[in-house]
Write an enzyme that holds these catalytic residues in place. Structure first.
Site, short mmCIF file in Angstrom:
data_model
loop_
_atom_site.label_atom_id
_atom_site.label_comp_id
_atom_site.label_asym_id
_atom_site.label_seq_id
_atom_site.Cartn_x
_atom_site.Cartn_y
_atom_site.Cartn_z
N ARG A 239 6.23 7.70 -7.57
CA ARG A 239 6.26 7.00 -6.70
C ARG A 239 7.60 6.43 -6.15
O ARG A 239 8.74 5.91 -7.39
CB ARG A 239 5.26 5.83 -7.20
N GLU A 268 8.17 4.98 1.97
CA GLU A 268 8.02 5.67 2.34
C GLU A 268 6.60 5.81 3.83
O GLU A 268 6.08 4.73 4.10
CB GLU A 268 6.76 6.83 1.56
N HIS A 286 6.95 14.32 0.13
CA HIS A 286 5.07 13.78 -0.31
C HIS A 286 4.24 15.08 -0.76
O HIS A 286 2.64 15.09 -0.63
CB HIS A 286 4.96 12.93 -0.64
C1 DGY Z 1 -0.92 11.19 -6.27
O1 DGY Z 1 -2.25 11.63 -6.42
O2 DGY Z 1 -1.22 9.78 -6.86
C2 DGY Z 1 -0.12 12.27 -5.41
O3 DGY Z 1 1.31 11.37 -5.51
C3 DGY Z 1 -0.51 12.27 -4.78
O4 DGY Z 1 -1.45 13.45 -4.41
#
Ligand code: DGY
Length: 320
Positions: A239, A268, A286
């Site tokens: 993240r 983001e 992402h």
């Molecule tokens: C998640 O699932 O947390 C990823 O960042 C996206 O698929």
């Protein structure tokens, strides 16, 4: 079974939607590519028994407290930092996620970034496309060795460990941070658990795989950037806010870091403007879990959690 309304905040692969319809759920899907506005979210949250949400939907107390029929939030992601869990708990709403299925896809993408940054793949491709390749040259686009280097895994959960296991072919020394020791992982890879400070000061490739929470927000920040090994590469498929993005841009610009591979961003989908101009950064939108197989399975898992909950009161992948 009474007809339950499931609201899905974006078009997801059909597999899960079909499962829900087969089982008699009424399904409403927000169709346009851009997400629903606040009013639409309020409208459907006030009627739905279940919702399927994306990591980009902020499911806050305001929405949750105006959802009188809502029993379950099935997040279409492994991460769940977009949901106010305390508010969900206060209103007795269960939360599920989609772990495991995206481990391989995300670990593979992490490796694509490690190699892509080390071998300067995007720069080299750009170079060729612009007609600059006029012949083999001894010092053209020199990259960095990966084999034999130290890989630092910040957060050795499922994805972090999968990244570590993939390092075996590159004969890397592996350091990791984790709340608890990962004995099997250590036996399989000779990885060593260390403090975050040791990890950033000794690793050539520092790869982030921790969840975003109060402890990990700005884990790498302006104050501790000076501890990062000079010339290291940073990879983030976790993240964005685990790294202070402006400090990262400074470290890349000054040459303290040799490169970075990012799939996630602090704000983001906005990306720090200076990062966009730097050649030693690969910037992905992402796509860690973005394979056809994984996204279809995420859709099934979100649906199966809802079906299981209304059949048995249990979740298959409980977050809360
Ligand atoms: C998640 O699932 O947390 C990823 O960042 C996206 O698929």
């Amino acid at each position: 079974m009474a007809e339950h309304l499931v609201y899905i905040t974006r078009q997801i692969p059909a597999e899960g939607i079909e499962l829900l319809i087969e089982k008699g759920f009424k399904v409403v899907v927000h169709d346009p590519a851009q997400g629903p506005g606040r009013d639409e979210m309020h409208h459907w949250f006030s009627q739905a028994s279940a919702v399927v949400t994306l990591l980009s939907d902020q499911i806050d107390r305001d929405l949750i407290s105006h959802a009188p029929h809502l029993r379950i939030i099935a997040n279409y992601a492994a991460g769940f930092n977009n949901i106010d869990l305390q508010a969900a708990a206060d209103f007795g709403i269960r939360v599920s996620n989609t772990p495991d299925v995206l481990t391989a896809a995300t670990a593979d993408l992490t490796w694509a970034l490690i190699l892509g940054v080390a071998k300067r793949l995007v720069e080299s491709d750009d170079y060729s496309r612009h007609g600059l390749f006029t012949g083999w040259a001894p010092q053209l686009l020199l990259g960095r060795e990966v084999t034999g280097k130290t890989l630092g895994i910040v957060g050795a959960g499922r994805i972090g460990q999968a990244v570590g296991r993939r390092a075996a072919g590159f004969e890397m020394r592996i350091l990791y941070t984790s709340r608890s020791p990962k004995k099997e992982f250590e036996q399989a890879t000779a990885a060593r658990q260390v403090s975050f400070e040791t990890l950033i000061s000794e690793s050539d490739f520092i790869s982030f795989h921790c969840a975003l929470n109060q402890e990990t927000r700005y884990l790498l920040n302006r104050d501790n950037f000076n501890m990062v090994k000079p010339g290291a590469c940073i990879i983030n498929t976790a993240r964005g806010p685990v790294i202070e993005e402006k400090a990262l841009a400074d470290a890349l610009k000054s040459g303290q870091l040799s490169g970075a591979g990012l799939d996630v961003y602090e704000h983001e989908p906005q990306i720090e403007a200076r990062l966009l101009k730097l050649p030693n950064v690969i910037l992905l939108p992402h796509i860690g879990s973005a394979t056809t197989e994984t996204r279809a399975e995420m859709s099934r898992i979100a649906a199966r959690n809802i079906i299981e909950f209304f059949n048995t009161g249990r979740l298959l992948n409980p977050v809360l």
